[in-house]
Design an enzyme around this catalytic site. Structure first.
Site, short mmCIF file in Angstrom:
data_model
loop_
_atom_site.label_atom_id
_atom_site.label_comp_id
_atom_site.label_asym_id
_atom_site.label_seq_id
_atom_site.Cartn_x
_atom_site.Cartn_y
_atom_site.Cartn_z
N TRP A 1 0.80 -1.22 0.00
CA TRP A 1 0.00 0.00 0.00
C TRP A 1 0.84 1.27 0.00
O TRP A 1 0.30 2.37 -0.14
CB TRP A 1 -0.93 0.02 1.24
CG TRP A 1 -0.19 -0.32 2.50
CD1 TRP A 1 -0.12 -1.56 3.07
CD2 TRP A 1 0.62 0.54 3.29
NE1 TRP A 1 0.69 -1.52 4.18
CE2 TRP A 1 1.16 -0.23 4.34
CE3 TRP A 1 0.96 1.90 3.23
CZ2 TRP A 1 2.02 0.30 5.31
CZ3 TRP A 1 1.81 2.41 4.19
CH2 TRP A 1 2.32 1.62 5.22
N ASN A 2 2.14 1.15 0.21
CA ASN A 2 2.92 2.39 0.44
C ASN A 2 3.20 3.17 -0.85
O ASN A 2 3.08 4.39 -0.88
CB ASN A 2 4.20 2.08 1.21
CG ASN A 2 5.15 1.19 0.45
OD1 ASN A 2 4.71 0.37 -0.35
ND2 ASN A 2 6.43 1.37 0.66
N PRO B 1 -3.54 -6.19 -5.59
CA PRO B 1 -3.18 -4.95 -4.90
C PRO B 1 -3.34 -5.10 -3.39
O PRO B 1 -3.98 -6.05 -2.93
CB PRO B 1 -4.22 -3.93 -5.41
CG PRO B 1 -5.06 -4.64 -6.41
CD PRO B 1 -4.85 -6.10 -6.25
N GLU C 1 10.89 -8.22 -2.94
CA GLU C 1 11.38 -6.88 -2.58
C GLU C 1 10.84 -6.60 -1.19
O GLU C 1 9.65 -6.32 -1.02
CB GLU C 1 10.86 -5.83 -3.57
CG GLU C 1 11.38 -5.99 -4.99
CD GLU C 1 12.85 -5.66 -5.12
OE1 GLU C 1 13.47 -5.22 -4.14
OE2 GLU C 1 13.40 -5.87 -6.21
N CYS D 1 10.19 1.95 1.41
CA CYS D 1 11.15 0.90 1.76
C CYS D 1 12.57 1.45 1.86
O CYS D 1 13.33 1.05 2.72
CB CYS D 1 11.06 -0.23 0.75
SG CYS D 1 11.13 0.32 -0.94
N GLU E 1 14.34 -5.49 -9.54
CA GLU E 1 13.28 -4.95 -10.39
C GLU E 1 13.84 -3.72 -11.07
O GLU E 1 14.91 -3.23 -10.73
CB GLU E 1 12.06 -4.58 -9.54
CG GLU E 1 11.42 -5.80 -8.92
CD GLU E 1 10.00 -5.58 -8.43
OE1 GLU E 1 9.79 -4.67 -7.62
OE2 GLU E 1 9.11 -6.32 -8.89
P1 NDP Z 1 2.62 -6.73 3.63
O1 NDP Z 1 3.64 -7.80 3.43
O2 NDP Z 1 1.75 -6.83 4.81
O3 NDP Z 1 1.62 -6.63 2.38
C1 NDP Z 1 2.06 -6.49 1.07
C2 NDP Z 1 1.11 -7.20 0.13
O4 NDP Z 1 1.13 -8.60 0.42
C3 NDP Z 1 -0.35 -6.76 0.26
O5 NDP Z 1 -0.97 -6.83 -0.99
C4 NDP Z 1 -0.93 -7.83 1.19
O6 NDP Z 1 -2.32 -7.99 1.10
C5 NDP Z 1 -0.20 -9.06 0.68
N1 NDP Z 1 -0.12 -10.15 1.64
C6 NDP Z 1 -0.22 -10.11 3.00
N2 NDP Z 1 -0.11 -11.34 3.51
C7 NDP Z 1 0.05 -12.20 2.46
C8 NDP Z 1 0.22 -13.60 2.36
N3 NDP Z 1 0.23 -14.41 3.43
N4 NDP Z 1 0.36 -14.14 1.13
C9 NDP Z 1 0.36 -13.36 0.02
N5 NDP Z 1 0.19 -12.02 0.06
C10 NDP Z 1 0.05 -11.44 1.27
O7 NDP Z 1 3.47 -5.43 3.55
P2 NDP Z 1 2.99 -4.00 3.94
O8 NDP Z 1 1.64 -3.76 3.41
O9 NDP Z 1 3.25 -3.84 5.37
O10 NDP Z 1 3.98 -3.09 3.05
C11 NDP Z 1 5.04 -2.42 3.56
C12 NDP Z 1 6.32 -3.22 3.43
O11 NDP Z 1 6.72 -3.27 2.07
C13 NDP Z 1 7.48 -2.59 4.15
O12 NDP Z 1 8.17 -3.55 4.91
C14 NDP Z 1 8.37 -2.06 3.04
O13 NDP Z 1 9.72 -1.94 3.36
C15 NDP Z 1 8.12 -3.05 1.98
N6 NDP Z 1 8.46 -2.48 0.69
C16 NDP Z 1 9.56 -2.95 0.04
C17 NDP Z 1 9.96 -2.39 -1.16
C18 NDP Z 1 11.12 -2.95 -1.90
O14 NDP Z 1 11.16 -2.75 -3.11
N7 NDP Z 1 12.06 -3.62 -1.28
C19 NDP Z 1 9.24 -1.28 -1.77
C20 NDP Z 1 8.09 -0.86 -0.99
C21 NDP Z 1 7.73 -1.47 0.20
P3 NDP Z 1 -3.33 -7.18 2.07
O15 NDP Z 1 -3.26 -5.78 1.64
O16 NDP Z 1 -4.65 -7.77 1.80
O17 NDP Z 1 -2.83 -7.41 3.44
#
Ligand code: NDP
Length: 476
Positions: free
Chosen positions: A145-146, A170, A244, A278, A457
């Site tokens: 979501w970020n 998403p 990522e 991130c 990526e």
């Molecule tokens: P989450 O891991 O909670 O969620 C990310 C996505 O994964 C959402 O679409 C979520 O769905 C989905 N998801 C959650 N649980 C599962 C599962 N068990 N199996 C499959 N999909 C799942 O991350 P956050 O939303 O907290 O996002 C922030 C994080 O992303 C931070 O740690 C940040 O650092 C990282 N990030 C990394 C980047 C990179 O390129 N390295 C770039 C941007 C962010 P739902 O919304 O329904 O929960």
């Protein structure tokens, strides 16, 4: 708004929905279908059926569709950006940058579509070898979501150009801009079924996508714990993975740095997107010779930051995306204060008053002299809290910078090329910025080491992650 499966808007099979709310006001923005594993099955089957036709198109033809879509995104960028701000919270200016950034990514992949080549090895009398790349098939993209728009671009651009079809999931709190962009790609000539979007929870839709045997690759961006779970789930089938994950980027400010530019770098690096990035600056190390001046200037900039609804014309920082995120951040700061693990110089509490009461606002926060055991340093802090530490020299700064399980980005602020070299050679990260932080244009590969993930990526490198080699041996 409806999901996109096979080129049409569709509800979930059981007709239920998820509410998307504005994190600045608590108001309902829209509803999206509460998808299930059955919806994932439908989308994967449609994507599998569309694969043969999409793969047959030339890379150039696929690139032209991305190029047309980029043009439409640019025309409509204000509307999409407004939608992004209402569902995510970030200031409109940042949403505009992000939506234009999405168009820029599509343009980049369209641009390199004319240059896709194979490799020829001439083996003398034995023959010649032609090494080409072919797409993988149906890929799954799981988006957080970020930065939902730019991260969608990082996955959709290379996956589609390489000839794959996609099912995108998403984040539940920010599906609207993603759905809108998928609609634009379809309008721009993407054949039905090539790009599908299924909305719903991670534990249902996300996991069903990861488990599906026809999904040949998962590209996931999100937190490290979820990444670990996905890795384990994906292991049941031969499946490619790009992960990522989180980061805890250090920023090192040396005594020869341009102080005002470094202060601005720290402000943007930490408070952009309310710190929910991130590669945000999550730990700041300042040389002791300049730390007094630097901290004074930094604090006065932080105190002056204008926090509010992202649609406000003067807003520099919006709310956090959810109540959970704000609780997490508040707890980390309280705990550091209670344990005498740092000194709160600015902020350290939610914002109060009528304009803030319905949203998830938190004051931009500066904490100095943070102890190495504080969770502000040992965990990924995904919000507007900047821990700053003083270091005696470069060696100490590098040593501290590496005291993390993450390794996404890092920056050094200096005028000395030898300092740059030393940081580049010794700090563990996927990208090292010099006199900058956060900037990721479409041309450069992006990704981390250690617990920040696997794979890259962005840039032309990402195409390799969405294709595999296939070799033709010609025995003359
Ligand atoms: P989450 O891991 O909670 O969620 C990310 C996505 O994964 C959402 O679409 C979520 O769905 C989905 N998801 C959650 N649980 C599962 C599962 N068990 N199996 C499959 N999909 C799942 O991350 P956050 O939303 O907290 O996002 C922030 C994080 O992303 C931070 O740690 C940040 O650092 C990282 N990030 C990394 C980047 C990179 O390129 N390295 C770039 C941007 C962010 P739902 O919304 O329904 O929960």
């Amino acid at each position: 708004m409806q999901m996109r499966i096979g080129g049409t808007g569709t509800g979930s099979l059981d007709g239920t929905s998820i509410e998307v709310k504005n994190p600045a006001t608590g108001e309902l923005v829209d509803r999206v279908p509460f998808g299930s594993s059955e919806d994932v099955n439908r989308a994967v089957e449609v994507a599998e059926a569309a694969f043969a036709g999409w793969k047959q198109k030339t890379t150039r033809e696929r690139g032209m569709i991305l190029f047309r879509a980029a043009g439409v995104v640019r025309e409509r960028h204000r509307d999409v950006a407004r939608l992004l701000t209402t569902e995510q919270g970030k200031p409109l200016k940042e949403s505009i940058d992000e939506v234009r950034g999405f168009a820029g990514i599509l343009e980049f992949y369209a641009g390199i579509s004319a240059h896709q080549t194979g490799e020829l090895s001439r083996l003398g009398p034995a023959g010649d070898c032609l090494v080409t790349r072919e797409p993988l098939g149906v890929c799954g993209a799981i988006i957080p979501w970020n930065m939902p728009v730019i991260i969608m671009g990082w996955k959709v651009g290379p996956a589609l150009l390489a000839g794959n079809t996609l099912v995108v999931k998403p984040a539940s709190s920010t599906p609207l801009a993603n759905l809108t962009l998928a609609g634009i790609l379809e309008e721009s000539g993407l054949p039905p079924g090539v790009l599908n979007v299924v909305t719903g929870w991670g534990e249902t839709v996300g996991e069903a996508l990861v488990r599906h045997p026809l999904v040949r690759k998962i590209s996931f961006t999100g937190n490290s714990e979820t990444g670990g779970k996905i890795r384990a789930l994906a292991a049941a089938h031969p499946k490619e993975l790009t992960l990522e994950l989180g980061g805890s980027d250090p920023m090192i400010v040396m005594d020869d740095a341009h102080i005002d530019k470094a202060v601005e770098g720290a402000i943007r690096g930490r408070f952009y997107n309310a710190g929910q990035t991130c590669t945000a600056v999550k730990r700041l190390y300042v040389h002791e010779k300049v730390s007094g001046t630097f901290l004074r200037k930094l604090k006065s900039r932080i105190d002056a930051l204008n926090v509010g609804n992202g649609l406000g014309p003067k807003t520099e920082m919006g709310p956090l995306n959810s109540a959970v995120q704000r609780e997490r951040i508040a707890r980390l700061v309280e705990e550091t204060h209670e344990n005498n693990d740092g000194t709160v110089l600015s902020g350290g509490c939610p914002l109060t008053g009528k304009a803030y009461e319905a949203g998830f606002f938190y004051r931009p926060t500066l904490v100095s002299d943070v102890s190495g055991r504080s969770r502000l340093l040992t965990e990924e802090v995904f919000g507007p809290v900047l821990p700053v530490m003083t270091v005696p020299d470069l060696d100490a700064a590098i040593q501290e910078a590496n005291t993390t399980r993450f390794g996404l980005g890092a920056s050094v602020w200096t005028a000395n090329i030898h300092t740059v070299r030393k940081v580049f050679d010794n700090v563990h990260a996927g990208i090292i910025w010099v006199n900058r932080h956060l900037t990721v244009p479409p041309e450069i590969p992006f990704g981390g080491v250690s617990e920040s993930g696997i794979g890259r990526e962005n840039g032309s490198h990402a195409l390799e992650q969405y294709s595999r080699t296939k070799t033709l041996f010609l025995g003359w």
